[in-house]
Design a protein around this motif. Structure first.
Motif, PDB file in Angstrom:
ATOM      1  N   UNK A  42       0.765  -1.285   0.081  1.00 37.20           N
ATOM      2  CA  UNK A  42      -0.012  -0.149  -0.015  1.00 37.20           C
ATOM      3  C   UNK A  42       0.699   1.233   0.231  1.00 37.20           C
ATOM      4  N   UNK A  54      -1.638   4.160  -2.005  1.00 35.27           N
ATOM      5  CA  UNK A  54      -2.942   4.142  -1.235  1.00 35.27           C
ATOM      6  C   UNK A  54      -3.040   4.228   0.082  1.00 35.27           C
ATOM      7  N   UNK A  77      -2.526  -2.789  -9.717  1.00 32.25           N
ATOM      8  CA  UNK A  77      -2.946  -3.439  -8.500  1.00 32.25           C
ATOM      9  C   UNK A  77      -3.576  -4.548  -8.770  1.00 32.25           C
ATOM     10  N   UNK A 108      -5.384  -7.580  -6.331  1.00 30.28           N
ATOM     11  CA  UNK A 108      -5.990  -8.215  -5.147  1.00 30.28           C
ATOM     12  C   UNK A 108      -6.270  -9.703  -4.831  1.00 30.28           C
ATOM     13  N   UNK A 138      -8.932 -10.673  -3.498  1.00 28.19           N
ATOM     14  CA  UNK A 138     -10.399 -10.867  -3.805  1.00 28.19           C
ATOM     15  C   UNK A 138     -10.797 -10.468  -5.283  1.00 28.19           C
ATOM     16  N   UNK A 160     -11.786  -8.158  -6.938  1.00 23.95           N
ATOM     17  CA  UNK A 160     -12.324  -6.874  -7.115  1.00 23.95           C
ATOM     18  C   UNK A 160     -12.871  -6.568  -8.253  1.00 23.95           C
ATOM     19  N   UNK A 185     -15.959  -5.683 -11.030  1.00 28.53           N
ATOM     20  CA  UNK A 185     -17.392  -5.283 -10.967  1.00 28.53           C
ATOM     21  C   UNK A 185     -18.240  -5.955 -11.864  1.00 28.53           C
ATOM     22  N   UNK A 193      -9.884   1.309 -15.887  1.00 30.57           N
ATOM     23  CA  UNK A 193      -8.988   2.173 -15.457  1.00 30.57           C
ATOM     24  C   UNK A 193      -8.919   3.328 -16.673  1.00 30.57           C
ATOM     25  N   UNK A 195      -6.410  -5.916 -15.943  1.00 26.56           N
ATOM     26  CA  UNK A 195      -7.062  -4.693 -15.813  1.00 26.56           C
ATOM     27  C   UNK A 195      -5.852  -3.931 -15.462  1.00 26.56           C
TER      28      UNK A 195
END
Lengths: 198, 387, 233
Positions: C53, C58, C96, C98, C100, C102, C104, C116, C162
């Motif tokens: 991070x 972030x 990034x 992650x 999970x 993430x 949509x 993005x 992404x």
């Protein structure tokens, strides 16, 4: 004082506005029963109650009526109101108001007739005839009593009164004819909207 | 993929919630649009109605207006009269194009449940009634009569040459003309020659008023000023009539408008709530977007655009419904409003459309600010961590 | 042109949880060069995520200095930059990934990858680039599928695509295989290697030691401190 004048002016303006824009209350369907509570009991002294029945004049009925009368119906005769007159629970007769042009304007006649289509009496609720009083008088009226479609009190295929059966009011041939033709039309409507339907 | 498209897709995620919000705003817009269209149409109707009268000023004798009211509403004896000297005075004013004297009186027939209004007039008035469509002709002699459209319908008079009788005055007329309906008070009148009216009501050489047409509408104030110097007279201009009328309408309008504003505020709060909820639901997503490089301004914009798009769709929908329902609104208003002019009272006006759209955009912008602000305040790291 | 990409000097991040102070990372000092492939290993709570991070900006350190060296030879002190500048920095330089994913769920694979780009108005990306990236991660046949129609491995590959679409310099992956089986984890790490071989700096925080060992440099963290840094220069 000045203020008073101003408020007077506003009232005056409003009055004129109202005069210009208020729809005329006299403008209504040509023949409505204007004073049922007065005229029902005048024509049927024994009546205790009345009920209105609205009948639509379908194309077929219209054709039958016109064939019988030998004259076309008026353009606004598409829905007619009849009144059933009751004494207690007993149906004792009918009323139908009908308008016809006389010599000087519309004559609105309220017709009272029996269930088998015989005229009892009538009363004029509106007219502009010179002889309006006589036309609404007992001498002329009583001639209609008991008449039905079997007696040709109007000359065939015309709107003219048959002077052999009914004596017109003097100097009021046109008015008398209008009333007689109205009687024939009323009974014709009754025949095709009530009697021949059942 | 474009920003707007993304915003739209976000709105479609919870379709029912969005739909309900859109509907609630749309209904308010429908009512707003209808009301504004109605007022525009009403003004237009009134103006054309007054324009039809063919004169801009009327003078009547000064007198008790209550009596005048009773005459106008139910008929009766006119309280005061002018004599011809006043007419001569009026004609002397150079700016006056036409001065048309008239005599108006009524006969009440309570037994027959009606009032006949007789309007005595001459060629001057006839000239002002250019908009009349007459079946038949103007008066031929002193016993001529022209019937208003409704009067003729009631009297079953459809051909010139038919007779008419005034029993109270024992006077017989011959109908020379029948008017097509004009949508004004004229429809119910019996028009007779001025002289005949004066005679019939026993007021020889007297008139109940003078209708005046000015050469140029800009000269109206000058003429009014001179008319006010005449003794015992009241001057009424058509613009005053219009003003009084419009004031009445304006009051009703203000009342309805304030109700609509409240409705719109409520639906705006609904929109705010919808978007705010969707922001909370998307906390994590917003965090991811921030991590991917979306700035605060982007997040703010996104949420704001979402609200705006929602408002805009509602607005278009609302206006669409209003346009489709215009005929119905017209019918309802005419039923409810006793003073409705004959023509269309609801009219489509591009300005009204712009006002409504502008308004709904404003609502969207305002309602969107808070949720957008909240969304932009989310810190990416905390947003991602939220479970 | 300098070889360095990041310099960290005494980076410390303290979280407050009630009255308790927790040090996420504690005095990290190290250099990261361009084109490095680094694995961060360590037990849960060792500060791996906080470290990433910090790098990805972030989250900002409580104290310490973070310097970034862009290609133009400048030297940017990220720890002193305003938030909107940091957004821009992330937009242009950081990708990034992650644990999970993430993604949509309302958007298709392509739309997710394109997301993005919505925010990076300045940077020009050729048309159809997102499709190309998806083909690169082996999802050319899944362009219009929505996340819930994809397997976990495929979802993570979409997320990697992404993170790449902006052509960032650094890829930061936080436990990218935590929710994946061995086979899929293998695929993801293969991708990282491929990206690294194309010149991208890759920093992966992970629990999976076997996979971590494929990196050239491995940093062990414990209690927010570096306990071992091997393979680096």
């Amino acid at each position: 004082m000045k203020r008073f004048l101003k408020s007077k002016k506003i009232i005056l303006i409003l009055t004129v506005v109202l005069a210009i824009y208020f729809p005329l209350s006299t403008f209504a369907a040509v023949c409505v029963f204007r004073f049922p509570d007065r005229d029902v009991y005048k024509l049927y002294p024994k009546a205790t109650n009345y009920k209105s029945v609205i009948k639509k004049v379908e194309k077929e009925t219209k054709e039958k009526c016109e064939a019988f009368l030998g004259k076309p119906l008026d353009s606004d005769e598409t829905e007619l109101t009849f009144y059933e007159i009751y004494k207690g629970k007993e149906l004792i007769g009918m009323i139908h108001p009908h308008a016809e042009r006389g010599e000087y304007g519309t004559i609105e006649v309220v017709w009272a007739f029996t269930l088998d289509g015989k005229i009892i009496d009538f009363t004029i609720q509106r007219d502009r005839e010179k002889k309006g009083k006589e036309l609404n008088g007992p001498d002329f009226r009583k001639q209609f009593g008991g008449k039905d479609l079997n007696s040709p009190f109007v000359l065939e295929n015309t709107k003219e009164i048959n002077t052999k059966l009914l004596k017109p009011v003097q100097e009021a041939d046109k008015g008398s004819s209008a009333i007689a033709y109205g009687a024939k039309k009323t009974l014709t409507f009754y025949k095709y909207l009530f009697q021949e339907v059942k | 993929m474009k920003f707007i498209l993304f915003a739209l897709k976000n709105l479609l995620r919870n379709k029912i919630r969005t739909l309900l919000t859109v509907l609630s705003i749309a209904v308010s817009v429908t009512v707003l649009f209808s009301l504004l269209s109605f007022t525009k149409g009403y003004e237009k109707g009134m103006t054309s109605e007054l324009g039809k009268m063919g004169y801009q000023i009327m003078i009547v004798p000064r007198g008790c207006p209550y009596e005048a009211a009773s005459l106008a509403l139910s008929g009766g004896k006119i309280p005061n009269y002018f004599d011809y000297s006043v007419l001569e005075e009026v004609k002397k004013i150079p700016e006056v194009e036409i001065a048309a004297p008239f005599f108006m009186s009524a006969i009440i027939r309570p037994d027959e449940d009606r009032t006949d209004i007789y309007f005595g007039m001459d060629e001057n008035m006839f000239q002002m009634k250019k908009y009349w469509n007459i079946k038949g002709s103007y008066f031929k002699d002193e016993n001529s009569l022209i019937m208003g459209g409704d009067a003729a319908y009631i009297e079953q008079t459809d051909e010139p040459g038919q007779k008419f009788y005034v029993r109270e005055k024992d006077r017989e007329f011959v109908v020379t003309g029948i008017l097509e309906r004009t949508g004004t008070k004229d429809d119910g009148f019996f028009f007779i020659p001025l002289k005949a009216a004066q005679e019939m009501f026993g007021q020889k050489d007297r008139v109940t008023g003078i209708a005046i047409r000015v050469k140029d509408p800009t000269l109206i104030p000058t003429v009014v000023e001179q008319l006010e110097k005449l003794p015992d007279s009241q001057v009424i201009t058509m613009s005053q009539l219009m003003g009084t009328m419009m004031n009445l309408v304006a009051q009703a309008k203000t009342l309805i408008l304030s109700i609509i504003i409240i409705a719109i505020i409520i639906s705006a709060l609904g929109a705010l709530n919808t978007v705010l909820m969707s922001v909370f639901e998307r906390t994590k997503e917003i965090g991811v977007m921030r991590a991917m490089g979306a700035g605060r301004e982007h997040v703010f914009q996104l949420v704001w655009v979402e609200t705006l798009v929602m408002a805009l769709i509602s607005g278009i929908l609302g206006i669409g419904i209003a346009l489709i329902g215009m005929g119905l609104v017209e019918k309802i208003i005419k039923k409810l409003l006793p003073l409705a002019p004959q023509g269309s009272v609801v009219s489509f006006d591009p300005n009204t459309l712009l006002i409504c759209l502008g308004f709904v955009i404003l609502v969207g912008l305002v309602a969107g600010i808070y949720p957008a602000y909240r969304a932009s305040k989310l810190k990416p790291i905390e947003a991602i961590r939220t479970e | 042109m300098t070889k360095e990409l990041f310099t960290l000097e005494g980076i410390t991040r303290i979280y407050k949880r009630g009255n308790e102070e927790i040090k996420g990372v504690d005095g990290l000092t190290l250099k990261i060069d361009k084109g490095e492939y680094i694995s961060i290993l360590g037990p849960s709570g060792a500060g791996k995520t906080t470290f990433l991070n910090m790098l990805g900006c972030i989250d900002s350190p409580t104290s310490g200095k973070l310097i970034f060296y862009p290609d133009n030879g400048e030297m940017i002190e990220l720890t002193r930059m305003k938030e909107n500048k940091l957004d821009e920095f992330r937009r242009e330089n950081i990708g990034f990934v992650f644990a999970d994913f993430f993604l949509l769920h309302s958007l298709t694979a392509t739309e997710n990858v394109e997301l993005p780009l919505i925010f990076s108005s300045g940077k020009k990306v050729e048309d159809g680039y997102s499709k190309k990236v998806l083909e690169m991660v082996g999802l050319g046949h899944r362009l219009t599928h929505k996340p819930l129609q994809l397997s976990g491995g495929e979802m993570q590959r979409v997320a990697v695509a992404r993170s790449m679409v902006n052509q960032p310099k650094v890829l930061l992956a936080d436990e990218p295989t935590a929710n994946l089986d061995t086979g899929n984890s293998e695929v993801i790490f293969n991708l990282f290697e491929e990206l690294n071989s194309m010149g991208m700096t890759v920093v992966v925080a992970t629990h999976a030691e076997e996979l971590a060992k494929r990196a050239r440099r491995i940093i062990f963290l414990q209690d927010g401190k570096i306990v071992e840094d091997k393979g680096g220069k």
